[in-house]
Scaffold this active site. Structure first.
Site, PDB file in Angstrom:
ATOM      1  CG  ASP A 107      -0.204  -0.038   2.516  1.00 26.29           C
ATOM      2  OD1 ASP A 107       1.031  -0.222   2.495  1.00 26.29           O
ATOM      3  OD2 ASP A 107      -0.850   0.133   3.571  1.00 26.29           O
ATOM      4  CG  HIS A 131      22.239   3.896 -17.916  1.00 30.37           C
ATOM      5  ND1 HIS A 131      21.199   3.924 -18.804  1.00 30.37           N
ATOM      6  CD2 HIS A 131      22.943   5.029 -18.175  1.00 30.37           C
ATOM      7  CE1 HIS A 131      21.274   5.010 -19.560  1.00 30.37           C
ATOM      8  NE2 HIS A 131      22.328   5.689 -19.204  1.00 30.37           N
ATOM      9  CG  ASP A 148      25.747  10.475 -15.314  1.00 38.26           C
ATOM     10  OD1 ASP A 148      25.100  11.510 -15.048  1.00 38.26           O
ATOM     11  OD2 ASP A 148      25.681   9.896 -16.424  1.00 38.26           O
ATOM     12  CG  ASP A 176      22.736  14.077 -17.613  1.00 42.95           C
ATOM     13  OD1 ASP A 176      23.417  13.410 -16.818  1.00 42.95           O
ATOM     14  OD2 ASP A 176      22.415  13.678 -18.754  1.00 42.95           O
ATOM     15  CG  HIS A 208      27.665   6.813 -24.468  1.00 37.98           C
ATOM     16  ND1 HIS A 208      27.865   8.168 -24.512  1.00 37.98           N
ATOM     17  CD2 HIS A 208      28.541   6.325 -23.550  1.00 37.98           C
ATOM     18  CE1 HIS A 208      28.816   8.487 -23.627  1.00 37.98           C
ATOM     19  NE2 HIS A 208      29.243   7.400 -23.043  1.00 37.98           N
ATOM     20  CG  HIS A 217      20.971  13.357 -23.599  1.00 35.92           C
ATOM     21  ND1 HIS A 217      20.364  14.116 -22.625  1.00 35.92           N
ATOM     22  CD2 HIS A 217      21.990  12.704 -22.971  1.00 35.92           C
ATOM     23  CE1 HIS A 217      20.970  13.918 -21.466  1.00 35.92           C
ATOM     24  NE2 HIS A 217      21.969  13.072 -21.644  1.00 35.92           N
ATOM     25  CG  HIS A 244      17.909  10.645 -21.825  1.00 29.21           C
ATOM     26  ND1 HIS A 244      17.948   9.305 -21.556  1.00 29.21           N
ATOM     27  CD2 HIS A 244      19.136  11.125 -21.464  1.00 29.21           C
ATOM     28  CE1 HIS A 244      19.142   8.988 -21.052  1.00 29.21           C
ATOM     29  NE2 HIS A 244      19.874  10.080 -20.986  1.00 29.21           N
ATOM     30  CD  GLU A 290      25.875  12.085 -21.838  1.00 29.27           C
ATOM     31  OE1 GLU A 290      26.147  11.175 -21.039  1.00 29.27           O
ATOM     32  OE2 GLU A 290      24.736  12.552 -21.985  1.00 29.27           O
ATOM     33  CE1 TYR A 328      31.984   5.347 -19.701  1.00 25.64           C
ATOM     34  CE2 TYR A 328      31.767   5.261 -22.102  1.00 25.64           C
ATOM     35  CZ  TYR A 328      31.501   5.882 -20.894  1.00 25.64           C
ATOM     36  OH  TYR A 328      30.755   7.034 -20.863  1.00 25.64           O
ATOM     37  NE  ARG A 378      28.539   9.345 -18.550  1.00 26.45           N
ATOM     38  CZ  ARG A 378      28.385   8.109 -18.105  1.00 26.45           C
ATOM     39  NH1 ARG A 378      28.978   7.106 -18.741  1.00 26.45           N
ATOM     40  NH2 ARG A 378      27.667   7.849 -17.039  1.00 26.45           N
ATOM     41  CD  GLU A 438      25.993  13.924 -18.815  1.00 25.09           C
ATOM     42  OE1 GLU A 438      26.117  13.147 -17.847  1.00 25.09           O
ATOM     43  OE2 GLU A 438      25.026  13.883 -19.598  1.00 25.09           O
TER      44      GLU A 438
HETATM   45  N1  GLY Z   1      22.670  10.140 -16.850  1.00 25.58           N
HETATM   46  C1  GLY Z   1      22.195   9.718 -18.089  1.00 25.58           C
HETATM   47  C2  GLY Z   1      22.889  10.387 -19.183  1.00 25.58           C
HETATM   48  O1  GLY Z   1      23.951  10.945 -18.996  1.00 25.58           O
HETATM   49  O2  GLY Z   1      22.403  10.465 -20.273  1.00 25.58           O
HETATM   50 MN    MN Z   2      24.561  11.804 -17.206  1.00 27.32          MN
HETATM   51 MN    MN Z   3      23.486  12.693 -20.215  1.00 25.37          MN
END
Ligand code: GLY
Ligand code: MN
Ligand code: MN
Length: 418
Positions: free
Chosen positions: A20, A224, A241, A252, A331, A335, A342, A365, A369, A387, A389
């Site tokens: 609940d 992720h 991140d 982000d 990747h 974005h 996103h 970003e 890796y 990374r 970003e």
């Molecule tokens: N944290 C997700 C991305 O960087 O797109």
């Molecule tokens: Mn990110």
């Molecule tokens: Mn991102």
């Protein structure tokens, strides 16, 4: 919307977590953008049909018992006095109100497929009009998905929206600083996540804008990774991140910190390769440029770095042509960013990448890796992931880096952590 048009925009409801208990409420981004109304089970109806209120909100009504348990509701009256609705009603009356709402409407803005009850209610009215057209009821000629227009609007941030995104970025900066200072051996990833959450909330943010990634050592190669439950080890890198959500707007940000405060061994060179790629991407940012151009700028620099690190061997153009880099960079570089991490908005128009314009906000970003079991990589590099970003807003004559205050050169990061 044009004349004689009606738009029906449902908000979010509560989602059951277990037994609940519900997940914390998060308003639907489109609904929030249009109304600023932050309670469950509401629907906004906008109308340009003559004699109808332009803006009607259907909301949960006041209810003493429910409010005692779960909190104050603005109710039908508050929807008008506090949220500017011209009319308001109990949300339980939405479906039965559809025939009246659609009177004289020739065009309907509605996203089918999201709310089955609403879909059925609308289709019933359509069918009824068709069957009774001899008596003058004309069916609605045109049904349009409002998201086409709405998401184009959301893509271009206004100055007040940018101010909220700057605040989200500022909170994120403080959170990264708190986290970076604690990135020491034997600390656990979850301790770092807790520090981020603490700062996000302490400064009035809603919390993390997406599942925070706090990835020590080889976990950084899991794009992720949100398990965040492993101890940190001296000399490893810690990829964080994480960004704050403030008034619905996301930041982000990724930074990669050396556990213990100094980039050791080959981590420094890998880090520098990603930083150089990010700078190459930033150098390509201007109004009129496209995201694929920015990606290509990052990619070329990154592949150069991979060759220098002996991850790849061969001619630059061949390596790019053959996508030899994909084991290490899989990747895209950017974005859109806004109410969703996103964010919405078309990436291409007429089949071509769209030129960047003032008000668009996006990430840059690049990352590199190297999986810990990658037998084809030099042994010393295995298990290193980086990374970097930032969040970029296009201006009339260039760009603003919303997250510039968060250090990223080797020297600045080491100083910050010290
Ligand atoms: N944290 C997700 C991305 O960087 O797109
Ligand atoms: Mn990110
Ligand atoms: Mn991102």
């Amino acid at each position: 919307m044009g004349p004689n048009a009606v738009a029906i925009i449902p908000g979010a409801g509560l989602v059951r977590r277990s037994a609940d208990t519900d997940y914390p409420f998060r308003q639907d981004s489109d609904f929030w953008y249009l109304t600023g109304f932050n309670h469950p089970d509401a629907t906004a109806v906008f109308s340009t049909t003559p004699g109808r209120p332009p803006f009607t909100l259907f909301v949960q009504p006041r209810d003493r018992t429910a409010e005692t348990w779960t909190g104050i509701r603005p109710g039908v009256e508050g929807a008008q006095t506090e949220f500017g609705a011209d009319a308001a009603d109990d949300c339980s009356r939405l479906i039965e109100s559809i025939p009246e709402l659609l009177t004289d409407a020739h065009r309907l803005f509605h996203s089918f497929g999201r709310d089955p009850k609403l879909d059925v209610g609308i289709q019933a009215v359509q069918e009824d009009r068709r069957l009774h057209s001899r008596r003058g009821g004309a069916p609605i000629d045109e049904t349009v998905d409002p998201r086409a227009t709405l998401h184009e609007m959301r893509l271009f941030k206004t100055e007040p929206e940018l101010a909220l995104m700057r605040e989200a970025a500022s909170i994120t900066c403080e959170a990264h600083q708190a986290a970076a200072r604690e990135a020491a051996p034997n600390r656990n990833e979850y301790e770092i996540e807790a520090l981020l959450d603490y700062v996000f909330r302490r400064r009035g943010g809603a919390g993390a804008a997406y599942g925070s990634i706090v990835a020590g050592g080889p976990n950084a190669a899991i794009l992720h990774y949100i398990t965040n439950d492993q101890p940190l080890r001296q000399g490893d890198l810690l990829l964080i991140d994480a960004g704050c959500e403030y008034e619905g707007y996301a930041s982000d940000v990724t930074r990669t910190y050396p556990v213990g405060g100094r980039f050791e061994g080959p981590t420094r060179a890998v880090y520098q390769a990603v930083l150089d790629a990010q700078q190459a991407a930033l150098d390509a940012v201007r109004p009129g440029a496209t995201l694929p151009e920015i990606h290509d700028a990052a990619l070329r620099k990154l592949v150069e770095g991979m060759v220098a690190l002996e991850l790849l061997d061969g001619r630059m153009d061949d390596l790019i042509e053959q996508q030899a880099y994909t084991p290490y960079y899989m990747h895209s570089t950017s974005h859109w960013l806004g109410l969703d991490v996103h964010d919405v908005g078309r990436y291409a128009v007429d089949g071509k990448p769209r030129p960047l314009e003032a008000g668009m906000v996006f990430t840059i970003e690049p990352g590199l890796y190297i999986a810990k079991d990658d037998a084809s990589a030099p042994e010393a590099l295995r298990g290193i992931g980086v990374r970097i970003e930032d969040d970029i807003a296009i201006t009339q004559d260039g760009y603003e880096n919303l997250t510039e205050a968060i250090p990223k050169t080797v020297e600045a990061v080491e100083n910050w952590m010290a």
